[in-house]
Scaffold this active site. Structure first.
Site, short mmCIF file in Angstrom:
data_model
loop_
_atom_site.label_atom_id
_atom_site.label_comp_id
_atom_site.label_asym_id
_atom_site.label_seq_id
_atom_site.Cartn_x
_atom_site.Cartn_y
_atom_site.Cartn_z
N ASP A 1 -2.50 11.59 6.97
CA ASP A 1 -3.45 10.56 6.57
C ASP A 1 -4.76 10.79 7.32
O ASP A 1 -4.96 10.29 8.42
CB ASP A 1 -2.86 9.19 6.89
CG ASP A 1 -3.76 8.04 6.46
OD1 ASP A 1 -4.78 8.31 5.82
OD2 ASP A 1 -3.44 6.89 6.76
N HIS B 1 -7.72 1.89 -2.45
CA HIS B 1 -8.52 2.37 -1.34
C HIS B 1 -9.09 3.71 -1.75
O HIS B 1 -8.33 4.63 -2.09
CB HIS B 1 -7.68 2.52 -0.07
CG HIS B 1 -7.24 1.22 0.52
ND1 HIS B 1 -6.20 1.10 1.41
CD2 HIS B 1 -7.71 -0.04 0.34
CE1 HIS B 1 -6.05 -0.16 1.75
NE2 HIS B 1 -6.96 -0.88 1.11
N GLU C 1 0.84 -1.20 0.00
CA GLU C 1 0.00 0.00 0.00
C GLU C 1 0.87 1.26 0.00
O GLU C 1 1.83 1.34 0.76
CB GLU C 1 -0.91 0.00 1.23
CG GLU C 1 -1.84 1.20 1.29
CD GLU C 1 -2.81 1.13 2.47
OE1 GLU C 1 -3.37 2.19 2.82
OE2 GLU C 1 -2.98 0.04 3.05
#
Length: 370
Positions: A233, A220, A151
């Site tokens: 984030d 995502h 990711e």
């Protein structure tokens, strides 16, 4: 809820509370064609083995509800840091990591997504990249078929993977390249400085150059509370953040993202178990609306008419979020009459380098039970 047939496979990260088999019912209840789950507690090094009854029921429900293993993207533990230069701590992470991969194989799943790791301020980036690749190579020898999916990250602190070049360097050092891939998080991309708000920006030529489109195995889908290049984030509901709904229209009309698991990690507010449906305990009205709107985006036209439709759909999401957030906070906890502020207690997101974790994640929807 009926699931829309679509080339783009959208769904949220759902709860596995009560057994992994419940993730399928939770996903189906919001009309999802894809979903993510935790295979065990994401904040414990060891967990009990999967129950045989849960494994059998998971596989049975996969067939009953018509889900493909290619559209399910399990998420790894937040504790794992394969880039830690401390051998003992890295080995602890590796054992937790491989245990998840074996759980994937036990359930018949094809993909496994995880956060690459951190230098913990001790190693160089190059050293940590090599350590991560070495762990992936080792894991490939201990498992048979699961594709390990890296990711991309937002870029805070010593975390690895905020640039496509870093992800590409890990892949370059992996021997069995058919079993490695990348999951692109829209919030993380934006926070790391990739401006994907325009169609030109979304074309992400840097990804094709530094990684390769053949390695894109999932996404995502998260809007961002934080600004471009903030390295923060902070997930926001679709269309309500800095990215806006038009960004997701680019993703949901792109042939390159067809048939990939496109996973929501947005705040759900109403946790599973609130309300009922014909599929069982329901709730999750926010995700239901986000999935519905995202499934419409492939048909959105350009120009003023298309913009008006997206403004209308954004208002639909905003309305559901406002109603849900009056009853529950972003973690799904009941809000007392008159409102209730979120606890001011310190949330330890940037873990002490001594514990070896790489938890950069701020998604409040991905904790077990929500």
């Amino acid at each position: 809820m009926a699931r829309i047939t679509n080339h783009w496979k959208v769904g949220p990260h759902v709860s596995a509370a009560g057994g992994v088999e419940n993730t399928i019912v939770n996903a189906a209840s919001v009309g999802a064609n894809a979903f993510a789950l935790f295979l065990k507690s994401q904040r414990k090094w060891t967990s009990p083995e999967l129950k045989e009854s849960s494994v059998l029921e998971f596989k049975s429900r996969m067939k009953t509800f018509g889900y493909s293993a290619s559209h399910i993207l399990p998420h790894g533990s937040y504790l794992v840091n394969l880039g830690n230069p401390d051998q003992k701590k890295r080995e602890q992470s590796y054992e937790c990591f491989v245990d998840d991969l074996k759980r994937c194989e036990e359930l018949g799943l094809h993909l496994y997504n995880f956060h690459p790791g951190s230098t913990v301020g001790v190693a160089t980036k190059e050293e940590s990249l090599a350590l991560i690749a070495g762990c992936i190579n080792r894991a490939h020898t201990e498992t048979a078929r699961v594709v390990i999916v890296l990711e991309n990250m937002a870029g805070s602190g010593n975390v690895i993977g905020s640039t496509f070049a870093e992800l590409g360097e890990i892949i370059a050092q992996v021997g069995e390249k058919s079993r490695v891939g990348v999951c692109l998080d829209t919030c993380h991309m934006f926070a790391a400085g990739y401006d994907i708000r325009t169609k030109e920006g979304w074309n992400v030529a840097e990804f094709e150059r530094d990684v390769g489109l053949q390695y894109l195995r999932g996404m995502h889908l998260n809007d961002s509370k934080a600004t471009l290049g903030s390295k923060k984030d902070r997930h926001q509901n679709i269309g309500l953040g800095e990215l806006g709904l038009a960004t997701f229209a680019h993703v949901l009309s792109d042939p390159r993202t067809r048939d990939l698991p496109l996973i929501l990690e947005t705040p759900a507010y109403d946790e599973p178990g609130t309300g009922t449906s014909r599929l069982g305990k329901g709730g999750m009205d926010v995700w239901r609306k986000e999935v519905e709107v995202l499934n419409r985006l492939g048909s959105t036209g350009e120009g003023e008419q298309g913009k008006a439709r997206m403004d209308e759909w954004t208002d639909e999401i905003r309305g559901v979020v406002q109603r849900a957030s009056k009853k529950r906070d972003a973690k799904g906890k009941t809000v007392k009459e008159g409102g209730q502020k979120r606890r001011a207690g310190k949330r330890k997101r940037d873990r002490d380098p001594e514990d070896g974790g790489n938890d950069e994640h701020e998604c409040e929807s991905c904790s077990e039970g929500g």
